[in-house]
Design a protein around this motif. Structure first.
Motif, PDB file in Angstrom:
ATOM      1  N   SER A   9       4.739   6.652   6.743  1.00 17.29           N
ATOM      2  CA  SER A   9       5.167   7.285   5.501  1.00 17.29           C
ATOM      3  C   SER A   9       4.592   6.570   4.294  1.00 17.29           C
ATOM      4  CB  SER A   9       6.694   7.287   5.413  1.00 17.29           C
ATOM      5  OG  SER A   9       7.185   5.970   5.369  1.00 17.29           O
ATOM      6  N   ASP A  10       4.609   7.247   3.146  1.00 12.59           N
ATOM      7  CA  ASP A  10       4.112   6.624   1.919  1.00 12.59           C
ATOM      8  C   ASP A  10       5.220   5.899   1.157  1.00 12.59           C
ATOM      9  OD1 ASP A  10       5.591   8.729   0.963  1.00 12.59           O
ATOM     10  OD2 ASP A  10       3.924   9.738  -0.036  1.00 12.59           O
ATOM     11  N   THR A  11       6.419   5.883   1.737  1.00 13.06           N
ATOM     12  CA  THR A  11       7.547   5.159   1.153  1.00 13.06           C
ATOM     13  C   THR A  11       8.280   4.413   2.266  1.00 13.06           C
ATOM     14  OG1 THR A  11       7.850   6.853  -0.541  1.00 13.06           O
ATOM     15  CG2 THR A  11       9.681   5.344  -0.173  1.00 13.06           C
ATOM     16  N   GLU A  24      10.469   5.528   5.908  1.00 15.22           N
ATOM     17  CA  GLU A  24      10.770   4.672   7.049  1.00 15.22           C
ATOM     18  C   GLU A  24      11.631   3.523   6.538  1.00 15.22           C
ATOM     19  OE1 GLU A  24       7.143   4.491  10.028  1.00 15.22           O
ATOM     20  OE2 GLU A  24       6.444   4.811   7.974  1.00 15.22           O
ATOM     21  N   VAL A  25      12.670   3.188   7.298  1.00 19.25           N
ATOM     22  CA  VAL A  25      13.613   2.148   6.908  1.00 19.25           C
ATOM     23  C   VAL A  25      13.455   0.984   7.882  1.00 19.25           C
ATOM     24  CG1 VAL A  25      16.030   1.570   6.495  1.00 19.25           C
ATOM     25  CG2 VAL A  25      15.185   3.875   5.978  1.00 19.25           C
ATOM     26  N   LEU A  26      12.911  -0.113   7.383  1.00 19.80           N
ATOM     27  CA  LEU A  26      12.605  -1.270   8.215  1.00 19.80           C
ATOM     28  C   LEU A  26      13.781  -2.240   8.182  1.00 19.80           C
ATOM     29  CD1 LEU A  26       9.871   0.122   7.725  1.00 19.80           C
ATOM     30  CD2 LEU A  26       8.835  -2.149   7.618  1.00 19.80           C
ATOM     31  N   SER A  73      20.754  11.273   5.650  1.00 21.03           N
ATOM     32  CA  SER A  73      19.351  11.411   5.222  1.00 21.03           C
ATOM     33  C   SER A  73      18.459  11.599   6.444  1.00 21.03           C
ATOM     34  CB  SER A  73      18.903  10.174   4.433  1.00 21.03           C
ATOM     35  OG  SER A  73      19.573  10.071   3.202  1.00 21.03           O
ATOM     36  N   PRO A  74      18.470  12.771   7.035  1.00 17.43           N
ATOM     37  CA  PRO A  74      17.688  12.986   8.259  1.00 17.43           C
ATOM     38  C   PRO A  74      16.186  12.831   8.078  1.00 17.43           C
ATOM     39  CG  PRO A  74      18.598  15.057   7.423  1.00 17.43           C
ATOM     40  CD  PRO A  74      19.245  13.955   6.649  1.00 17.43           C
ATOM     41  N   GLY A  75      15.687  12.771   6.849  1.00 19.23           N
ATOM     42  CA  GLY A  75      14.273  12.535   6.611  1.00 19.23           C
ATOM     43  C   GLY A  75      13.877  11.068   6.706  1.00 19.23           C
ATOM     44  N   PHE A  76      14.864  10.208   6.941  1.00 20.03           N
ATOM     45  CA  PHE A  76      14.613   8.775   7.062  1.00 20.03           C
ATOM     46  C   PHE A  76      14.585   8.389   8.542  1.00 20.03           C
ATOM     47  CE2 PHE A  76      15.968   6.923   2.744  1.00 20.03           C
ATOM     48  CZ  PHE A  76      15.633   8.093   2.080  1.00 20.03           C
ATOM     49  N   ARG A  77      13.728   7.422   8.888  1.00 18.34           N
ATOM     50  CA  ARG A  77      13.673   6.939  10.265  1.00 18.34           C
ATOM     51  C   ARG A  77      13.695   5.420  10.283  1.00 18.34           C
ATOM     52  NH1 ARG A  77       8.736   7.711  14.517  1.00 18.34           N
ATOM     53  NH2 ARG A  77       7.658   6.727  12.770  1.00 18.34           N
ATOM     54  N   GLY A 122       0.801  -1.212   0.000  1.00 18.99           N
ATOM     55  CA  GLY A 122       0.000   0.000   0.000  1.00 18.99           C
ATOM     56  C   GLY A 122       0.833   1.261   0.000  1.00 18.99           C
ATOM     57  N   ARG A 123       2.042   1.155  -0.484  1.00 20.34           N
ATOM     58  CA  ARG A 123       2.957   2.296  -0.532  1.00 20.34           C
ATOM     59  C   ARG A 123       4.129   1.945  -1.447  1.00 20.34           C
ATOM     60  NH1 ARG A 123       2.377   0.891   4.389  1.00 20.34           N
ATOM     61  NH2 ARG A 123       1.939   3.005   5.120  1.00 20.34           N
TER      62      ARG A 123
END
Length: 324
Positions: A299-301, A175-177, A197-201, A34-35
């Motif tokens: 997030s959508d990604t 989001e980084v799983l 990449s501070p926009g990544f969690r 879904g993303r």
């Protein structure tokens, strides 16, 4: 403590030795998740998992005189293979302490890389005691599987690659799983992304009943698992988060995600059918979380790490028979 400077230095030592593993995608997986979904295929790394990064980083980071005496490690398999291969390529001896119930493929591969394998009963024997005794007797340097700054730095190089490869796809927020055992890979990637990449969690992913990091992040203190075995996700079953890794995760990671063994098997089958990669159960938990627990994501990604591909044939066959 591990730092971005150590990760950058580890990357320089790894250059020409580790693979820059691909960032894969599939519209079929996007639809299920879904993303927009990207898969960092560390199952294609040397020795079949991300552990080669940390193994090479630690071995190459030792003083030459110390390194020449050899190294010792304890692992259920992937760290064992990563350290054994790094030691072989440095032409030094290695001793790997492995649980007797580790997958046969991982034991065989570790021996094939030239390591002396010492098996132990993880229920009744203390691997730390065995390691301390052999280290003292032979002058070997212990390379811990996750609570070691040089190892964390090596694993963090995967985070630098994720930042670059996602940027090439125009992704600046995601989001980084990450499959999470003791937290070496998860904390290393978190440190790398904080700088690049501070926009990544980062979101740690674990199997049900072995979700020590998820529970620790919720309580803000280190929690232990009640059992030390009992999941097919053997590669990421650890007693508790590391004393070095957990403070990093507490500062940088989002809430953990927990999946069932069945969901891990289903993710393995989808990875094979849609991406043509072989992933072991523990290495598939982050993909399973993205595919089947999307309501927990914001997030959508999402970027998913498939951390290892060293799966016994019978387990892989089970995944394909049930979900292929």
């Amino acid at each position: 403590m591990a730092s971005i400077e150590m990760i950058v230095a580890a990357r320089a030592r790894l250059r020409g030795h580790a693979r820059r593993t691909p960032l894969l995608s599939s519209p079929f997986l996007d639809e299920i998740a879904g993303r927009r979904l990207f898969v960092k295929a560390e199952c294609l790394q040397h020795s079949g998992s991300f552990k080669f990064r940390g193994g090479w980083s630690a071995v190459s980071g030792l003083d030459a005189a110390v390194r020449s005496k050899g190294v010792i490690a304890f692992s259920s398999g992937n760290h064992a293979q990563g350290v054994a291969l790094a030691a072989k390529l440095h032409n030094i001896p290695s001793v790997i302490i492995m649980p007797s119930d580790a997958p046969k493929l991982k034991i065989a591969n570790t021996r094939a890389f030239g390591a002396e394998v010492v098996l132990y009963d993880r229920i009744n024997e203390d691997r730390d005691e065995i390691g301390a005794r052999l280290s003292a007797e032979r002058g070997l340097t212990l390379i811990k599987p996750f609570d070691e700054p040089l190892v964390i730095a090596g694993q963090g190089t995967a985070g630098l690659e994720i930042s670059e490869q996602a940027g090439e796809e125009g992704v600046t927020s995601a989001e980084v799983l990450v499959p999470c055992g003791g937290g070496g890979l998860t904390s290393g990637i978190a440190l790398a992304l904080e700088a690049s990449s501070p926009g990544f969690r980062v979101r740690p992913c674990e199997p049900r009943d072995f979700d020590d990091t998820t529970r620790s992040l919720a309580s803000r203190k280190i929690e232990r698992n009640a059992a030390v075995s009992g999941s097919i996700c053997d590669a990421i079953v650890t007693p508790q988060p590391g004393n070095i890794t957990f403070p990093i995760l507490k500062r940088l990671a989002g809430a953990g995600l927990v999946v069932t063994d069945e969901e891990a098997l289903r993710a393995m089958a989808l990875a094979f059918s849609r991406l043509k990669i072989v992933v072991e159960p523990g290495g598939a938990v982050a993909l399973a979380a993205a595919l089947f627990h999307g309501n927990a994501l914001e997030s959508d990604t999402a970027v998913v790490v498939t951390s290892g591909g060293n799966v016994d044939p019978d387990i892989f066959a089970t995944a394909l028979e049930r979900f292929g």
